[in-house]
Design a protein around this motif. Structure first.
Motif, PDB file in Angstrom:
ATOM      1  N   LEU A  27      46.359 -72.689  60.717  1.00 22.98           N
ATOM      2  CA  LEU A  27      44.916 -72.822  60.902  1.00 22.98           C
ATOM      3  C   LEU A  27      44.424 -73.914  59.953  1.00 22.98           C
ATOM      4  O   LEU A  27      45.064 -74.202  58.937  1.00 22.98           O
ATOM      5  CB  LEU A  27      44.209 -71.500  60.601  1.00 22.98           C
ATOM      6  CG  LEU A  27      44.635 -70.283  61.420  1.00 22.98           C
ATOM      7  CD1 LEU A  27      43.895 -69.030  60.952  1.00 22.98           C
ATOM      8  CD2 LEU A  27      44.404 -70.512  62.891  1.00 22.98           C
ATOM      9  N   SER A  28      43.298 -74.499  60.275  1.00 25.35           N
ATOM     10  CA  SER A  28      42.728 -75.519  59.405  1.00 25.35           C
ATOM     11  C   SER A  28      41.224 -75.455  59.504  1.00 25.35           C
ATOM     12  O   SER A  28      40.665 -74.695  60.308  1.00 25.35           O
ATOM     13  CB  SER A  28      43.222 -76.920  59.807  1.00 25.35           C
ATOM     14  OG  SER A  28      42.584 -77.340  61.014  1.00 25.35           O
ATOM     15  N   ALA A  29      40.570 -76.259  58.709  1.00 26.56           N
ATOM     16  CA  ALA A  29      39.109 -76.276  58.740  1.00 26.56           C
ATOM     17  C   ALA A  29      38.589 -76.774  60.077  1.00 26.56           C
ATOM     18  O   ALA A  29      37.444 -76.499  60.440  1.00 26.56           O
ATOM     19  CB  ALA A  29      38.588 -77.160  57.608  1.00 26.56           C
ATOM     20  N   GLU A  30      39.434 -77.498  60.810  1.00 25.34           N
ATOM     21  CA  GLU A  30      39.000 -78.017  62.123  1.00 25.34           C
ATOM     22  C   GLU A  30      39.333 -77.065  63.259  1.00 25.34           C
ATOM     23  O   GLU A  30      38.961 -77.334  64.415  1.00 25.34           O
ATOM     24  CB  GLU A  30      39.681 -79.369  62.400  1.00 25.34           C
ATOM     25  CG  GLU A  30      39.193 -80.524  61.536  1.00 25.34           C
ATOM     26  CD  GLU A  30      39.742 -80.446  60.125  1.00 25.34           C
ATOM     27  OE1 GLU A  30      38.998 -80.756  59.179  1.00 25.34           O
ATOM     28  OE2 GLU A  30      40.932 -80.056  59.961  1.00 25.34           O
ATOM     29  N   THR A  31      40.023 -75.973  62.969  1.00 21.22           N
ATOM     30  CA  THR A  31      40.384 -75.041  64.028  1.00 21.22           C
ATOM     31  C   THR A  31      39.137 -74.372  64.582  1.00 21.22           C
ATOM     32  O   THR A  31      38.248 -73.953  63.836  1.00 21.22           O
ATOM     33  CB  THR A  31      41.335 -73.954  63.497  1.00 21.22           C
ATOM     34  OG1 THR A  31      42.503 -74.576  62.966  1.00 21.22           O
ATOM     35  CG2 THR A  31      41.733 -72.986  64.609  1.00 21.22           C
ATOM     36  N   GLN A  32      39.073 -74.278  65.902  1.00 25.85           N
ATOM     37  CA  GLN A  32      37.986 -73.565  66.555  1.00 25.85           C
ATOM     38  C   GLN A  32      38.512 -72.215  67.031  1.00 25.85           C
ATOM     39  O   GLN A  32      39.666 -72.093  67.458  1.00 25.85           O
ATOM     40  CB  GLN A  32      37.457 -74.356  67.748  1.00 25.85           C
ATOM     41  CG  GLN A  32      36.795 -75.665  67.366  1.00 25.85           C
ATOM     42  CD  GLN A  32      36.244 -76.388  68.589  1.00 25.85           C
ATOM     43  OE1 GLN A  32      36.907 -76.492  69.609  1.00 25.85           O
ATOM     44  NE2 GLN A  32      35.026 -76.883  68.475  1.00 25.85           N
TER      45      GLN A  32
END
Lengths: 870, 178
Positions: free
Chosen positions: A488-493
């Motif tokens: 997961l990352s900060a850009e994951t929706q």
């Protein structure tokens, strides 16, 4: 046939059976003009749509069987997300708008897309396309055939393809494309058939899709942002019809088109860059009744007959090469046409390599398209296609290359895939910096050649995975979901079925994120899917996503007032809810008819919405359901709204009010507003007209036929303001106007030396203007320069700097470097925009441009002796 | 055979993004609720769920699968009603008086449709010797020339009706036709 020809003739096309595909190509008609067949595409007429918004209505006769944890609200949310995918193309002017649920009994007259569910036989997944058309017309972009109605048919039994699956979502995106007028492509875009499609739920549209929809419904200036490639495909000096021409960039882009009957083509919508261009034959039709590649053949409107029958020829790269290695890239520039990209092709008997699909194994499930992570995943893909494998081995001489730098990515081996030798395994070598994104694959065998655009997608991480999801609450008691997973990352929706959650926090160390769920119904079970910015999704790893169960709550109830409007009316409606908390990010209302269009909504309270609606003058009388969709919460009232007979003597206010000073729609306290009012008697005068703003009388300043100018009170609150007009005792329906914050007040305009600009000290081209303003964002420490624009003589200038004036916390100074070349004149109209809202214009004295130098005098030739002087 | 199972499992859950279901003859035989050989003797149009459909009356000469019946009503999207024509590329163009083999599917609504539209229709014609043969208008399979192993073109081919019937029977009995 005469009567039928005069009536609306409908064709549904693009049944999703076809393997092969088609360039970005609309449903086409050829109109004979000056002895030449000229193409006229089918598309919706934007000028016939209110606010260029095309309603899509969904049948209230939904599916009858579901997969576990699937539901009608979930399915609706996916349809809405699919529509939003097309709406997010910034260079397309058309917008799809949720029109609510419709009943079979509802009569509708206005253009629309109808989504309905039917019992589809095995082998047919879905079908969509234009159904009803009008006679050809000529628009600003040329002749076209207006679509009046499209339908999209989905199966009534969806237990084998749940709505949260990638397959369902991309099917709907694809079918909506057909409904909007797009045919199949061969570039692995969403409009390719599923077999070769290489887009995903996380990134559903590719460049060819964007080009296709933008060319059908272009925004102003679109053509200046992209280029085009033109040329001709000939065989023995004859033009080849329906030859596919494809432009490929090394960084994974692909755009395509098909040739016209004379072999010429014009590939438009090509983003600037360098491209290798090739032409190839469309693969043969897989279904009777279709043209090659299962395309719907263009129709000659003079005869009503399809125009087709292309010839089979050898694939060729430009210029005249069979190999990519010998090809030359062409450069495409914005607003420019790259001409003369011609192909003189050679005939061949039949195709022996086509329709290739690639798969990879990020987990234990094969996924398509093929995503490969060189740093942590399996470094091979598996391919299948016609002619790819012979007798359980790769086709003789099969060779695969990756377009681009071989040091970054190259093919190590091509061999049978041992578990199923009908498939071919392609192993890769990767350099230290292989990069990310799509890569095109070029395949050759002893018998044919084939290019698979975006056959490989490189990523630098594994697909996101959701390992757990637990319900929590924030400080205010609002629900949150804590999600833990991998990659997961900060850009994951995070999707809750088809509705996006709002990420509140992400911990890069633990990989945990907290997400505010979208609104949902009591007990609704939402399927959680993580979408990566690289196009991967958690569904690559599992087809059984984790779920979130919404807490129990009383069912929402919505009511709309008034419950009836006459045809042709422009009016405000009020929507009140019980057990609701309307969220503007998610809530959409619909009247189940394309004849009632919601133009704008104001969320004035968690249980109250105001909306301006427009009823078509051609709307059939009758009842229709009202529905509201907010995230995963759905409320509907059958027969809640009626269209009644027109009231031609009742004043009617258009919501398109504007400020007559700025000629802009932004209205503000203390400013003037011009109302466009219809149905007023011809002999009416200013004294006969009353205007009410939020129930209070407002002074009518000017009256011209059809136009009433009044003043917005200086103490008017920002937001929704309800306006009514009364003329000789007849009162209009109320309409909502939006009151914006006041625009920036310009205090003074100085030159770069700090001297006031005036007739005696004119602004100089190339100098920097210092504009001092007040009245914006009081309390803000700084204002971003991007929020300001200065238009001088029609030229747009961007602010280079903003600063609070020293000692004056409510005043700011903006710096605008003036263009070195200004229009002629010693005084130019100038307007300052803040957040798109104009201040009253002013005249800016400027130093006029110097006169052009005069032609130097040419000295006369001296005369010789004996010749008379001239 | 872990890797084989790996791919078989993959196929079952395969392919996000697939909108197509290509069916082999054997798959159509399995999925069909009825397979008949018959002649079109009549047609009518109606509107079903906002779509104009044509219902063909087929006089059944032979039933390969399903209950024996004298006639069957087959619904195909498309037709003319109320001065409006809906036409659907890919739907079979059934001529009155012509004979066909139909792979049919009857849903819960009772409406009988052709599997995969044109996929499930084979026109019956007499070959040069007067024996019945079916014309297969499209193929979903890569075909190899038995003599050379080369891929041969995906063009319409003829198949003796007896061969089609044999493959259908084999499929229904659970044996591979090839």
């Amino acid at each position: 046939m005469t009567r039928i020809k005069r009536t609306l003739v409908g064709v549904i096309a693009a049944l999703c059976l076809a393997v092969a595909a088609f360039a970005h190509f609309p449903y086409l008609h050829y109109i004979t003009a000056d002895g030449v067949l000229r193409p006229a595409p089918e598309k919706f007429d934007l000028s016939a749509l209110v606010d260029r918004r095309l309603p899509y209505v969904v049948s209230d006769q939904g599916p009858v069987s579901w997969a576990p944890n699937d539901s009608f609200p979930a399915l609706l949310s996916q349809i809405r997300r699919a529509a939003d995918a097309w709406n997010q193309v910034p260079t397309s002017e058309l917008r799809l708008a949720f029109g609510g649920l419709y009943s079979p009994e509802t009569l509708q007259a206005s253009p629309r897309i109808e989504v309905l569910f039917d019992e589809l036989p095995p082998g047919l997944i879905a079908m969509a396309g234009p159904v009803v058309r009008a006679e050809p017309v000529t628009g600003p972009d040329g002749a076209f055939v207006p679509i009046q109605r499209s339908i999209l048919v989905l199966p009534r039994e969806v237990e084998w393809r749940p709505s949260y699956s990638e397959g369902f979502f991309l099917t709907v995106v694809h079918e909506l494309g057909h409904a909007l007028g797009l045919q199949h492509t061969l570039t692995s875009s969403v409009m390719s058939t599923a077999y070769t499609r290489a887009t995903t739920s996380a990134k559903p549209l590719a460049d060819d899709d964007v080009a296709g929809i933008s060319l059908l419904y272009p925004t102003p200036g679109y053509s200046s942002t992209v280029g085009s490639i033109t040329g001709r495909v000939t065989l023995s000096d004859r033009g080849v019809h329906l030859a596919s021409v494809v432009a490929l960039s090394v960084d994974g882009r692909s755009v395509s088109t098909l040739t016209l009957p004379d072999g010429t083509y014009r590939m438009e919508g090509v983003p600037p860059g360098n491209y290798y261009v090739y032409t190839h034959t469309l693969p043969p039709a897989m279904q009777a009744g279709f043209g090659p590649a299962d395309v719907v053949l263009p129709v000659d409107m003079a005869t009503g007959q399809p125009v087709g029958a292309p010839e089979t020829f050898e694939m060729q790269f430009y210029p005249g090469s069979r190999d990519l290695a010998s090809a030359t890239a062409v450069t495409v520039q914005a607003g420019q046409r790259t001409e003369g990209v011609n192909f003189a092709v050679q005939p061949r008997g039949y195709l022996m390599l086509f329709g290739v699909a690639t798969y990879s194994f990020p987990g234990s499930v094969a996924v398509k398209p093929a995503f490969i992570n060189p740093f942590g995943g399996r470094r091979f893909l598996v391919a299948s296609g016609f002619g790819l494998a012979w007798s359980n081995a790769p086709a003789p001489g099969l060779n695969v290359t990756v377009m681009g730098d071989p040091a970054a990515v190259s093919v190590a081996a091509v061999r049978p895939y041992e578990p199923a030798r009908a498939f071919v395994q392609i192993d890769f070598n990767f350099g230290e910096t292989p990069g990310t994104g799509a890569r095109h694959l070029v395949m050759t065998s002893d018998y044919d050649r084939y290019v698979l655009p975006a056959g490989l997608r490189l990523v630098d991480r594994q697909p996101p995975a959701i390992l757990s999801a637990s319900a929590e609450q924030d400080e205010a008691g609002a629900p949150l979901v804590r999600i833990s997973g991998s990659d997961l990352s900060a850009e994951t929706q995070i999707l809750f079925d088809g509705a996006l959650g709002a990420v509140r926090s992400f911990n890069s160390e633990t990989g945990e994120m907290t997400v505010a769920p979208p609104p949902g119904g009591s007990g609704h079970v939402a399927n959680l899917v993580a979408l990566g910015a690289d196009g991967q999704s958690s569904l690559f790893l599992t087809s059984q996503p984790p779920t979130y169960v919404y807490p129990g709550a009383d069912a929402p109830i919505v009511n709309v007032k008034p419950a009836a409007l006459p045809s042709g009316a422009s009016a405000m409606v009020e929507i009140e809810g019980v057990n609701t908390s309307f969220d503007p990010r998610h809530a959409r209302v619909g009247f189940g008819s394309s004849d009632v269009v919601v133009r704008r909504t104001w969320f004035v309270a968690p249980n109250r919405i105001l909306a301006n609606v427009q009823v078509s003058p051609a709307a059939p009388l009758g009842q229709m359901p009202f529905s509201l969709m907010a995230g995963l919460q759905f409320a509907a009232q059958p027969y809640a709204f009626s269209i009644t007979a027109a009231e031609p003597e009742r004043p009617s206010i258009s919501p398109d009010a504007f400020n007559p000073v700025t000629n802009h729609r932004s209205l503000y306290p203390g400013g003037p507003v011009r109302l466009m009012v219809g149905n007023l008697p011809e002999d009416i005068g200013i004294s006969d007209i009353l205007v009410f703003l939020n129930g209070q009388p407002a002074t009518v300043v000017v009256y011209e036929p059809g136009r009433v100018t009044t003043q917005i009170p200086a103490d008017a609150s920002q937001g929704a303001a309800i306006v009514e007009v009364e003329a000789r005792g007849r009162r209009s329906f109320p309409v909502v106007l939006n009151i914006d914050p006041p625009p920036a007040a310009i205090l003074e305009v100085l030159d770069s030396s700090g001297v006031l600009v005036s007739a005696e000290n004119r602004a100089r081209p190339g100098d920097t203007l210092r504009i001092r303003i007040a009245g914006v964002d009081p309390g803000a420490a700084e204002l971003a320069p991007q929020r300001f624009r200065l238009v001088v003589g029609g030229l747009v200038h961007e602010a280079s700097q903003t600063a609070r004036m020293e000692g004056e916390p409510l005043r700011f100074e903006l710096l605008f470097p003036l263009s070195s070349v200004l229009p002629e004149g010693d005084s130019l109209a100038a307007t300052l925009y803040f957040d798109g809202r104009p201040s009253p214009p002013f005249m800016l004295p400027v130093v006029p441009p110097p006169p052009p130098p005069s032609e130097p005098e040419v000295p006369e030739e001296p005369t010789g002796p004996g010749e008379p002087a001239p | 055979m872990p890797r084989l199972a790996f791919l078989l499992i993959a196929c079952a859950a395969l392919v996000p993004g697939t909108t197509l279901e290509r069916l082999t003859l054997e798959q159509m035989a399995e999925k069909a609720t009825a397979i008949v050989r018959g002649r079109v003797v009549g047609s009518s149009t109606s509107t079903w769920n906002s779509i104009i459909s044509t219902t063909y009356t087929v006089a059944v000469a032979e039933t390969l699968k399903g209950p024996d019946t004298q006639t069957v009503q087959v619904s195909v999207p498309g037709g003319v009603a109320g001065g409006v024509r809906h036409s659907f590329p890919g739907t079979p163009d059934l001529a009155s008086g012509d004979e066909y083999v139909f792979f049919l599917w009857t849903g819960k609504s009772g409406r009988t449709q052709i599997i995969g539209l044109s996929q499930g229709v084979f026109q019956l014609q007499a070959d040069a010797k007067g024996s019945p043969s079916v014309l297969r208008s499209a193929s979903t399979e890569t075909m190899l020339d038995p003599a050379t192993g080369a891929v041969i073109t995906d063009t319409p081919i003829r198949m003796p009706y007896s061969e089609l019937a044999r493959r259908v029977r084999n499929a229904l009995e659970g044996r591979a036709a090839r």
